[in-house]
Scaffold this motif. Structure first.
Motif, PDB file in Angstrom:
ATOM      1  N   UNK A   1       0.875  -1.151  -0.274  1.00  0.00           N
ATOM      2  CA  UNK A   1       0.126  -0.067   0.038  1.00  0.00           C
ATOM      3  C   UNK A   1       0.990   1.236  -0.064  1.00  0.00           C
ATOM      4  N   UNK A   2       0.485   2.203  -0.898  1.00  0.00           N
ATOM      5  CA  UNK A   2       1.228   3.435  -1.011  1.00  0.00           C
ATOM      6  C   UNK A   2       0.630   4.394   0.159  1.00  0.00           C
ATOM      7  N   UNK A   3       1.341   4.310   1.194  1.00  0.00           N
ATOM      8  CA  UNK A   3       0.928   5.536   2.427  1.00  0.00           C
ATOM      9  C   UNK A   3      -0.186   4.629   3.488  1.00  0.00           C
ATOM     10  N   UNK A   4      -0.103   4.654   4.515  1.00  0.00           N
ATOM     11  CA  UNK A   4      -0.887   4.048   5.744  1.00  0.00           C
ATOM     12  C   UNK A   4      -1.787   4.974   6.531  1.00  0.00           C
ATOM     13  N   UNK A   5      -2.417   4.545   7.423  1.00  0.00           N
ATOM     14  CA  UNK A   5      -3.191   5.315   8.107  1.00  0.00           C
ATOM     15  C   UNK A   5      -2.478   6.443   9.177  1.00  0.00           C
ATOM     16  N   UNK A   6      -1.471   6.143   9.765  1.00  0.00           N
ATOM     17  CA  UNK A   6      -0.659   7.163  10.397  1.00  0.00           C
ATOM     18  C   UNK A   6      -0.079   8.096   9.661  1.00  0.00           C
ATOM     19  N   UNK A   7       0.123   8.238   8.379  1.00  0.00           N
ATOM     20  CA  UNK A   7       0.285   9.267   7.482  1.00  0.00           C
ATOM     21  C   UNK A   7      -0.428  10.457   7.797  1.00  0.00           C
ATOM     22  N   UNK A   8      -1.867  10.182   7.979  1.00  0.00           N
ATOM     23  CA  UNK A   8      -2.762  11.209   8.093  1.00  0.00           C
ATOM     24  C   UNK A   8      -2.505  12.053   9.141  1.00  0.00           C
ATOM     25  N   UNK A   9      -1.982  11.289  10.420  1.00  0.00           N
ATOM     26  CA  UNK A   9      -1.585  12.220  11.638  1.00  0.00           C
ATOM     27  C   UNK A   9      -0.501  12.847  11.241  1.00  0.00           C
ATOM     28  N   UNK A  10       0.705  12.240  10.829  1.00  0.00           N
ATOM     29  CA  UNK A  10       1.743  12.779  10.487  1.00  0.00           C
ATOM     30  C   UNK A  10       1.448  14.173   9.761  1.00  0.00           C
ATOM     31  N   UNK A  11       0.648  14.231   8.881  1.00  0.00           N
ATOM     32  CA  UNK A  11       0.550  15.515   8.028  1.00  0.00           C
ATOM     33  C   UNK A  11      -0.328  16.523   8.800  1.00  0.00           C
ATOM     34  N   UNK A  12      -0.957  15.973   9.681  1.00  0.00           N
ATOM     35  CA  UNK A  12      -1.793  16.937  10.740  1.00  0.00           C
ATOM     36  C   UNK A  12      -0.926  17.457  11.625  1.00  0.00           C
ATOM     37  N   UNK A  13       0.120  16.699  12.189  1.00  0.00           N
ATOM     38  CA  UNK A  13       1.063  17.341  13.063  1.00  0.00           C
ATOM     39  C   UNK A  13       2.003  18.182  12.331  1.00  0.00           C
ATOM     40  N   UNK A  14       2.289  17.978  10.857  1.00  0.00           N
ATOM     41  CA  UNK A  14       3.204  18.835  10.107  1.00  0.00           C
ATOM     42  C   UNK A  14       2.263  20.170  10.012  1.00  0.00           C
ATOM     43  N   UNK A  15       1.094  20.190   9.854  1.00  0.00           N
ATOM     44  CA  UNK A  15       0.374  21.441   9.673  1.00  0.00           C
ATOM     45  C   UNK A  15      -0.116  22.043  10.862  1.00  0.00           C
ATOM     46  N   UNK A  16       0.264  21.399  11.998  1.00  0.00           N
ATOM     47  CA  UNK A  16       0.240  21.795  13.476  1.00  0.00           C
ATOM     48  C   UNK A  16      -1.594  21.902  13.785  1.00  0.00           C
ATOM     49  N   UNK A  17      -2.243  21.014  13.227  1.00  0.00           N
ATOM     50  CA  UNK A  17      -3.784  20.724  13.373  1.00  0.00           C
ATOM     51  C   UNK A  17      -3.786  19.738  14.362  1.00  0.00           C
ATOM     52  N   UNK A  18      -5.162  19.994  15.003  1.00  0.00           N
ATOM     53  CA  UNK A  18      -5.534  18.903  15.731  1.00  0.00           C
ATOM     54  C   UNK A  18      -6.557  17.923  15.349  1.00  0.00           C
ATOM     55  N   UNK A  19      -6.904  16.921  15.708  1.00  0.00           N
ATOM     56  CA  UNK A  19      -7.783  16.132  15.178  1.00  0.00           C
ATOM     57  C   UNK A  19      -8.654  15.061  16.313  1.00  0.00           C
ATOM     58  N   UNK A  20      -9.624  14.634  15.986  1.00  0.00           N
ATOM     59  CA  UNK A  20     -10.334  13.996  16.950  1.00  0.00           C
ATOM     60  C   UNK A  20      -9.730  12.541  17.408  1.00  0.00           C
TER      61      UNK A  20
END
Length: 178
Positions: free
Chosen positions: A83-102
């Motif tokens: 698979x090209x990218x997994x679920x933790x990639x999403x959190x890594x990108x959110x951390x990168x932009x400094x955004x919080x998530x549920x």
């Protein structure tokens, strides 16, 4: 039933898609990166960069797509699914932009596990920008760092793929699995 779900991660422009295409050409079961599909769909609806304009909505759509990919991969008759990218990639990108998530983003990372993670390091010589890739090379390096941190947080051991020809990179990945 797939016994191994293998994920390729790395910042933008590190060769993930090229390697996935190469594995597919060799007959391996591969799932593509889905963020471009989501971005293109948003453009049809008049949102130029969904990730930049509505990062949480983009991330929720991506999470649903990646959870579905994981479920589909488990049901594959192949021994391995790449698979090209997994679920933790999403959190890594959110951390990168400094955004919080549920909290359900964290739960999804803990519930949908992968067998092996290969990480492709930043590689300036092959890095290219395009219509869907808005990050520059410096940003790609920061994203790489967030990916390492996020996947490590979830207990994954990352295997770095050396900078080499596509064939040699594929060979390295396949040899690391035996």
């Amino acid at each position: 039933m797939a016994q191994e779900i293998i994920v390729l991660i790395g910042g933008p422009g590190t060769g993930k898609t090229t390697i996935i295409e190469g594995l597919k050409a060799k007959g391996y079961c591969c799932y593509p990166e889905i963020s471009r599909e989501i971005t293109l769909e948003a453009k049809k609806q008049g949102i130029e960069q969904l990730f930049l304009e509505k990062p949480l909505l983009f991330s929720e759509l991506l999470l649903e797509g990646r959870k579905k990919q994981h479920q589909n991969a488990l049901a594959e008759p192949h021994e391995r699914v790449f698979i090209d990218r997994g679920i933790p990639d999403i959190l890594a990108y959110m951390h990168y932009i400094g955004d919080s998530y549920p909290a359900f983003f964290d739960a999804a990372c803990r519930e949908h596990l992968y067998h092996k993670i290969f990480i492709l390091p930043p590689w300036e010589e092959i890095y290219e920008s395009d219509a869907e890739r808005y990050e520059n090379y410096e940003q790609a390096k920061l994203i790489y760092n967030h990916l390492v941190e996020t996947y490590s947080h979830y207990g994954y051991q990352l295997t770095e793929v050396p900078k080499d020809s596509v064939e040699k990179r594929i060979e390295f990945i396949l040899n690391s699995l035996t």
